[in-house]
Design a protein around this motif. Structure first.
Motif, PDB file in Angstrom:
ATOM      1  N   THR A 117      16.783  54.207  13.231  1.00  0.00           N
ATOM      2  CA  THR A 117      17.837  53.771  12.327  1.00  0.00           C
ATOM      3  C   THR A 117      19.217  54.227  12.783  1.00  0.00           C
ATOM      4  N   TYR A 141      16.714  60.973   5.143  1.00  0.00           N
ATOM      5  CA  TYR A 141      16.124  59.794   5.792  1.00  0.00           C
ATOM      6  C   TYR A 141      16.487  59.770   7.289  1.00  0.00           C
ATOM      7  N   ASN A 170      21.891  47.265   9.578  1.00  0.00           N
ATOM      8  CA  ASN A 170      21.403  46.795   8.268  1.00  0.00           C
ATOM      9  C   ASN A 170      20.661  45.473   8.399  1.00  0.00           C
ATOM     10  N   HIS A 189      18.568  47.072  -1.217  1.00  0.00           N
ATOM     11  CA  HIS A 189      19.479  46.498  -0.219  1.00  0.00           C
ATOM     12  C   HIS A 189      20.571  45.662  -0.876  1.00  0.00           C
ATOM     13  N   LEU A 190      21.749  45.776  -0.327  1.00  0.00           N
ATOM     14  CA  LEU A 190      22.897  45.069  -0.898  1.00  0.00           C
ATOM     15  C   LEU A 190      22.669  43.556  -0.971  1.00  0.00           C
ATOM     16  N   GLY A 206      26.294  46.294  -8.720  1.00  0.00           N
ATOM     17  CA  GLY A 206      27.182  47.459  -8.653  1.00  0.00           C
ATOM     18  C   GLY A 206      27.791  47.547  -7.263  1.00  0.00           C
ATOM     19  N   PHE A 208      29.120  50.249  -4.907  1.00  0.00           N
ATOM     20  CA  PHE A 208      29.070  51.713  -4.871  1.00  0.00           C
ATOM     21  C   PHE A 208      30.199  52.270  -4.009  1.00  0.00           C
ATOM     22  N   ARG A 221      29.145  47.552   6.846  1.00  0.00           N
ATOM     23  CA  ARG A 221      27.877  47.635   7.566  1.00  0.00           C
ATOM     24  C   ARG A 221      27.740  46.456   8.521  1.00  0.00           C
ATOM     25  N   ARG A 282      27.633  56.234  -3.678  1.00  0.00           N
ATOM     26  CA  ARG A 282      26.214  56.580  -3.745  1.00  0.00           C
ATOM     27  C   ARG A 282      25.958  57.769  -2.809  1.00  0.00           C
ATOM     28  N   ASP A 285      25.755  57.855   1.429  1.00  0.00           N
ATOM     29  CA  ASP A 285      26.369  56.678   2.053  1.00  0.00           C
ATOM     30  C   ASP A 285      27.549  57.054   2.947  1.00  0.00           C
TER      31      ASP A 285
HETATM   32  C1  UD1 Z   1      20.424  50.522   5.336  1.00  0.00           C
HETATM   33  C2  UD1 Z   1      18.951  50.768   5.450  1.00  0.00           C
HETATM   34  C3  UD1 Z   1      18.693  52.022   6.193  1.00  0.00           C
HETATM   35  C4  UD1 Z   1      19.416  51.987   7.529  1.00  0.00           C
HETATM   36  C5  UD1 Z   1      20.900  51.740   7.312  1.00  0.00           C
HETATM   37  C6  UD1 Z   1      21.609  51.632   8.650  1.00  0.00           C
HETATM   38  C7  UD1 Z   1      17.654  49.904   3.609  1.00  0.00           C
HETATM   39  C8  UD1 Z   1      17.056  50.158   2.272  1.00  0.00           C
HETATM   40  N1  UD1 Z   1      18.374  50.896   4.132  1.00  0.00           N
HETATM   41  O1  UD1 Z   1      20.995  51.504   4.503  1.00  0.00           O
HETATM   42  O2  UD1 Z   1      17.309  52.135   6.413  1.00  0.00           O
HETATM   43  O3  UD1 Z   1      19.292  53.228   8.137  1.00  0.00           O
HETATM   44  O4  UD1 Z   1      21.034  50.526   6.606  1.00  0.00           O
HETATM   45  O5  UD1 Z   1      22.979  51.391   8.483  1.00  0.00           O
HETATM   46  O6  UD1 Z   1      17.489  48.886   4.235  1.00  0.00           O
HETATM   47  N2  UD1 Z   1      25.729  48.773  -1.885  1.00  0.00           N
HETATM   48  C9  UD1 Z   1      26.409  48.451  -3.036  1.00  0.00           C
HETATM   49  N3  UD1 Z   1      25.673  48.037  -4.111  1.00  0.00           N
HETATM   50  C10 UD1 Z   1      24.316  47.925  -4.090  1.00  0.00           C
HETATM   51  C11 UD1 Z   1      23.625  48.251  -2.898  1.00  0.00           C
HETATM   52  C12 UD1 Z   1      24.364  48.678  -1.812  1.00  0.00           C
HETATM   53  O7  UD1 Z   1      27.637  48.557  -3.109  1.00  0.00           O
HETATM   54  O8  UD1 Z   1      23.734  47.564  -5.116  1.00  0.00           O
HETATM   55  C13 UD1 Z   1      26.501  49.201  -0.688  1.00  0.00           C
HETATM   56  C14 UD1 Z   1      26.147  50.558  -0.137  1.00  0.00           C
HETATM   57  O9  UD1 Z   1      26.911  51.568  -0.758  1.00  0.00           O
HETATM   58  C15 UD1 Z   1      26.470  50.357   1.351  1.00  0.00           C
HETATM   59  C16 UD1 Z   1      26.133  48.905   1.606  1.00  0.00           C
HETATM   60  O10 UD1 Z   1      26.185  48.275   0.318  1.00  0.00           O
HETATM   61  O11 UD1 Z   1      27.854  50.517   1.574  1.00  0.00           O
HETATM   62  C17 UD1 Z   1      24.757  48.692   2.198  1.00  0.00           C
HETATM   63  O12 UD1 Z   1      23.798  49.393   1.407  1.00  0.00           O
HETATM   64  P1  UD1 Z   1      22.219  49.158   1.574  1.00  0.00           P
HETATM   65  O13 UD1 Z   1      21.936  47.716   1.642  1.00  0.00           O
HETATM   66  O14 UD1 Z   1      21.560  49.962   0.518  1.00  0.00           O
HETATM   67  O15 UD1 Z   1      21.905  49.750   3.011  1.00  0.00           O
HETATM   68  P2  UD1 Z   1      22.278  51.194   3.647  1.00  0.00           P
HETATM   69  O16 UD1 Z   1      22.318  52.265   2.637  1.00  0.00           O
HETATM   70  O17 UD1 Z   1      23.466  51.001   4.519  1.00  0.00           O
END
Ligand code: UD1
Length: 348
Positions: A117, A141, A170, A189-190, A206, A208, A221, A282, A285
């Protein structure tokens, strides 16, 4: 020759199984179904329900199939969850993988492709991050995965196997033919959550953190289409089978999108306005995580085919539409009922 795919009932693993079958490979899937779904395992695969850390189950597979390589996806992947439950991550990702690597190497399996990752890097100093950047994971993680990279390095140095560790950025999107997609219950995941918000399955999305040092204040990302990621694994497998050296490779496109840009892409794809709510940051992050994919392109000959945020979001939305309200996979291949893979329970 047969490839053992751990976590093959999961989001990325199920795409991998389809790609391997298309290449004419025989595939055995080992998955404990903690987050994976049996119906996502293609029926041509042999399916074994079990844990990668359970050496009896792994030995049973190795005794019955001519496994020449393992592709190891199984593991927990949610950054904020790892902050709350560090020991679960070290057990599920690091300790289980230690057992797995020892068992497969004792059996003489000489090729390992591992899901690592971008979270191993920690806060990148600037711009894109290359494999030569220092590792400094900011979450349990990321640490749990980096420890596995170290085990792989030590194992390879001791002659146990050769390996490729792929550092995913991502991963998003779904199989363009609609055969599989992100179906993990309670996924965080976003892009998945934004698609669920667009379809009215969650009341809002949301955001974050809006005070990051990024152009619009939200996290940036590098979103890579799951089908391009899977091709990187096929190339890694070919590289190892041709006697290639062990190595670590970034898997991303080199382009970053902010949370707000993703919201806009989902709004374009779904032709609606998303209900969004600005929330605090979050835990765990980082502000911005964008790959330098030069090594993967130069050494393994990787050429992305779906490097287009609208294509990624469009495929994710199409898959989400095919899921029931509770996330059940309704129609993996529209109009064709799916036969579950043959399940074998090896005696332990
Ligand atoms: C993801 C991967 C992780 C990998 C990383 C590499 C998953 C679950 N996690 O983490 O394994 O190591 O990429 O970069 O696939 N966000 C929001 N609202 C939401 C969800 C997310 O604002 O409801 C934001 C987060 O704060 C972040 C971005 O969207 O800035 C991406 O978040 P997310 O999709 O959860 O992935 P990562 O935490 O980056």
């Amino acid at each position: 020759m047969t490839v053992l795919v751990t976590g093959g009932a999961g989001y990325i693993g199920s795409h991998m199984c389809l790609a391997l079958l298309e290449q004419g490979e025989d595939v055995v899937v080992l998955d404990n179904l903690s987050t994976g779904l049996r119906e996502l395992v293609p029926s041509e695969c042999v399916f074994v329900k079990g844990c990668v850390g359970d050496e009896h189950v792994v030995r049973g597979i190795l005794a019955r199939h001519d496994i020449d390589a393992v592709i190891h996806f199984a593991g927990a992947t949610v950054v904020p969850e790892s902050v709350e439950r560090p020991f679960f991550y070290y057990r599920n990702n690091t300790a289980a993988t230690r057992n797995f690597l020892e068992t497969v190497s004792d059996h003489g399996v000489g090729r390992v492709v591992f899901s690592s990752t971008a979270a191993v890097y920690g806060t990148p100093e600037s711009g894109t991050v290359a494999e030569t950047a220092p590792t400094a994971p900011a979450s349990p993680y990321g640490r749990s995965k980096l420890m596995t990279e170290w085990m792989l390095e030590d194992g390879a140095r001791a002659g146990a196997f050769r390996y490729v560790a792929l550092r995913y950025f991502n991963v998003a999107g779904a199989d363009p033919e609609g055969r599989t997609g992100q179906s993990t219950p309670r996924a965080t995941h976003l892009i998945k959550l934004a698609c669920q918000a667009a379809l009215g399955r969650v009341p809002h999305l949301g955001i974050f953190g809006t005070d990051y040092p990024t152009p619009d204040g939200t996290g940036v990302r590098d979103y890579i289409h799951v089908s391009d990621l899977v091709v990187a694994h096929l190339l890694a497998l070919r590289h190892l089978r041709r006697g290639g050296e062990s190595g670590v490779f970034n898997c991303g496109y080199g382009t970053g999108y902010s949370v707000r840009e993703i919201v806009a892409a989902v709004e374009r794809a779904a032709d609606c306005r998303l209900a969004v709510r600005e929330m605090p940051r979050r835990p765990g992050d980082l502000a911005s995580v964008v790959a330098d994919p030069g090594r993967l392109k130069a050494r393994l000959g990787w050429t992305p085919r779906f490097d287009d945020i609208d294509a990624i979001v469009g495929s994710a939305l199409a898959w989400e539409r095919g899921l029931a309200l509770d996330g059940t996979v309704l129609s993996p291949l529209v109009g064709r009922p799916r036969t579950p893979a043959l399940q074998i329970n090896y005696p332990t």
